[in-house]
Scaffold this motif. Sequence first.
Motif, mmCIF file in Angstrom:
data_model
loop_
_atom_site.group_PDB
_atom_site.id
_atom_site.type_symbol
_atom_site.label_atom_id
_atom_site.label_comp_id
_atom_site.label_asym_id
_atom_site.label_seq_id
_atom_site.Cartn_x
_atom_site.Cartn_y
_atom_site.Cartn_z
ATOM 1 N N LEU A 27 -5.679 91.840 43.587
ATOM 2 C CA LEU A 27 -5.356 93.125 44.223
ATOM 3 C C LEU A 27 -6.540 93.652 45.025
ATOM 4 O O LEU A 27 -6.362 94.215 46.111
ATOM 5 C CB LEU A 27 -4.937 94.141 43.157
ATOM 6 N N ALA A 28 -7.739 93.444 44.508
ATOM 7 C CA ALA A 28 -8.929 93.873 45.242
ATOM 8 C C ALA A 28 -9.039 93.104 46.556
ATOM 9 O O ALA A 28 -9.321 93.684 47.612
ATOM 10 C CB ALA A 28 -10.180 93.654 44.393
ATOM 11 N N ARG B 224 -6.605 91.768 48.226
ATOM 12 C CA ARG B 224 -5.565 92.211 49.146
ATOM 13 C C ARG B 224 -5.972 93.500 49.852
ATOM 14 O O ARG B 224 -5.768 93.661 51.053
ATOM 15 C CB ARG B 224 -4.243 92.428 48.401
ATOM 16 N N GLN B 225 -6.584 94.384 49.056
ATOM 17 C CA GLN B 225 -7.034 95.655 49.634
ATOM 18 C C GLN B 225 -8.042 95.399 50.760
ATOM 19 O O GLN B 225 -7.986 96.036 51.806
ATOM 20 C CB GLN B 225 -7.670 96.497 48.527
ATOM 21 N N ILE B 226 -8.937 94.439 50.527
ATOM 22 C CA ILE B 226 -9.939 94.099 51.549
ATOM 23 C C ILE B 226 -9.263 93.522 52.796
ATOM 24 O O ILE B 226 -9.595 93.887 53.920
ATOM 25 C CB ILE B 226 -10.943 93.065 50.997
ATOM 26 N N TRP C 133 -7.685 96.238 54.733
ATOM 27 C CA TRP C 133 -8.705 97.059 55.371
ATOM 28 C C TRP C 133 -9.250 96.353 56.619
ATOM 29 O O TRP C 133 -9.501 96.966 57.646
ATOM 30 C CB TRP C 133 -9.823 97.318 54.354
ATOM 31 N N MET C 134 -9.421 95.024 56.522
ATOM 32 C CA MET C 134 -9.946 94.285 57.666
ATOM 33 C C MET C 134 -8.870 94.050 58.724
ATOM 34 O O MET C 134 -9.145 93.523 59.796
ATOM 35 C CB MET C 134 -10.502 92.926 57.208
ATOM 36 N N LEU D 93 1.529 88.521 45.843
ATOM 37 C CA LEU D 93 0.739 89.691 46.221
ATOM 38 C C LEU D 93 0.010 89.492 47.546
ATOM 39 O O LEU D 93 -0.123 90.420 48.330
ATOM 40 C CB LEU D 93 -0.292 90.011 45.126
ATOM 41 N N PRO E 147 -15.134 91.575 47.027
ATOM 42 C CA PRO E 147 -14.065 92.500 46.631
ATOM 43 C C PRO E 147 -14.482 93.389 45.467
ATOM 44 O O PRO E 147 -14.208 94.592 45.460
ATOM 45 C CB PRO E 147 -12.929 91.566 46.228
ATOM 46 N N ILE F 229 -14.828 97.514 45.717
ATOM 47 C CA ILE F 229 -14.001 98.388 44.884
ATOM 48 C C ILE F 229 -14.887 99.355 44.100
ATOM 49 O O ILE F 229 -14.616 100.549 44.015
ATOM 50 C CB ILE F 229 -13.132 97.548 43.906
ATOM 51 N N PHE G 57 -11.607 102.556 52.238
ATOM 52 C CA PHE G 57 -12.999 102.134 52.293
ATOM 53 C C PHE G 57 -13.847 103.002 53.224
ATOM 54 O O PHE G 57 -14.609 102.492 54.046
ATOM 55 C CB PHE G 57 -13.100 100.652 52.702
ATOM 56 N N LEU H 249 -2.725 99.988 45.751
ATOM 57 C CA LEU H 249 -3.741 100.599 44.898
ATOM 58 C C LEU H 249 -3.970 102.050 45.289
ATOM 59 O O LEU H 249 -4.226 102.350 46.444
ATOM 60 C CB LEU H 249 -5.056 99.825 45.039
ATOM 61 N N PHE I 264 -10.352 99.765 37.812
ATOM 62 C CA PHE I 264 -10.872 98.414 38.037
ATOM 63 C C PHE I 264 -12.393 98.383 37.895
ATOM 64 O O PHE I 264 -12.945 97.449 37.301
ATOM 65 C CB PHE I 264 -10.492 97.910 39.438
#
Lengths: 267, 270
Positions: free
Chosen positions: A117-118, A120-122, A125-126, A209, B21, B25, B36, B232, B240
């Motif tokens: 999940l982290a 995916r968030q990155i 964001w990119m 995901l 990552p 986070i 971010f 999220l 996390f």
Amino acid sequence: MSFATKTCRTRIKLNRKVFGYPYILFLTIFVVLPLVLILVNAFIADGKLTLHNFVAFVQSSNMKVLLNSLIVGVVTTVCCLLIGYPVAFLLNKYYRNSVMVLMFILPMWVNFLIRTLATRQIFEWMGVKLGMGTVLVGMIYNYLPFMILPLYNSISGIDKSYIEAAQDLGADNLTVLLKAYIPLSLSGIISGITMVFIPTISTFAISELLSDRQIYLFGDSINDMFMKSSSYGVGSVMSLVMLALVLISNFLMNKFGDKEEESKGVW
Amino acid sequence: MVKKILSMLFLLVVIAFLYMPIVMIIIFSFSNRTDFTFANGFNFDAYISIFTDKNSGALLQAFKNTILIAVISSVVSTVLGTSAAIGINRLGKRMKRIVNNVNQLPVINSEVVMAVSLMVFFVTFKFPEGYLRLILGHIAFSTPYVVLNVMPKLVQMDNNVYEAALDLGATPVRALTSVVLPIISPGIVSGFLLAFTLSMDDFIITQINKGATTGIDTLSTYIYSDARIKGLSPYWFAVFSIIFVVVLAVVLFINLRKKSKGSQTGGIIA
């Protein structure tokens, strides 16, 4: 007196054996029996003994998913090996038994869902579009530590005198790598491949995901077969296919891995 | 020298890839935003919302379930696995090989296959849905690791020590508890820790066996069901970060302690 101790000892030996029985019973019920049920389910459709499920599987779109997963698995494994081997090699050369080694292994103890999940968030964001590329990067990210650990262990187990002998006999660096290091760390390479390849094709959630549910891998399909469409028959056939892959890779691992390493335990 | 710097650079790039990552986070868990940026400035709102969010009840429950299942399953696995190792070690050669191979099955098997086979088994024999299925499932996949951790210590142990205890008048039970167990205790401890961690970390077995109607969630299944759908929220960034820091600190601590004792050769972790 010696007779007395002797009978006493045989009785005790029997006694210590008894400590294993509960677990043997447990294994039979909770590990062997469930797999037998999968085997039985694979051959039963509409209450009859048939091969219908196998035919249904081969003709279904799941066959394509399997092929797709194998490709994703191979690409991920090759990339992990190409990154992981130099890492393991350099760690062994410059940072043997230091905290640096630990740094590469630590991420595998953080839950893979959280890491995925982290990631995916990155990606979001990119501004990277989620798809095959992100799935592959995510897989490599997730499984790289599992490649590095066995490689590092087997490289550090190499007897340095073999390497020195090769050098003394005039081998250049490339030859030393190809003819000494790689063959001598083969057990690590094989177990690294297994620890990456099998989970990559059979895990679920990661591809879902990281591709917004566009890309399905074999683990996702097995899960769907049982949990969403409740087609236990076809799902069981797919589980058997997966099990066969596991057993083949385990066979290869035992064949090429040295026995001593094996008895040392898993990781 | 150049070679060494280049190799160091390569290793640093890989480390950056592995930790980016995680670090991002953690840093932005203090921004209370998910894009971010620090547009709201540096604050602890995300951490406060763990306790005030409308989800915090469910999160706390999931946390309690995770701990409950991990404690029960790892304690049972440790007892079962230790006694199993003592027993298996005394079996005949052929029987020993069979049991060892079956014991390896959950370790090498793909988790999905193990999970669905357990699910079919539980459905077929009508086990009640809920904690019982989850705990049994967790015991099934973690006990083999306990056995694998205890077994090498037993093999290393000089069997004469046990015999000597008997010759000196100890009862078999006494010989086991005050001679054998202390000798193999490092294996028992690492087996227990591994079983506990594996149970806490598990997602696939739990997700497939928790049952649709019970509403039981562990941390990982709760994360999956919540974050998968809504993405999220800042609150998850905070959760996390806490998990990262706790897990990394614990693993680091265990390993550094192990290393300073110099007990194991070569192998890191477990």
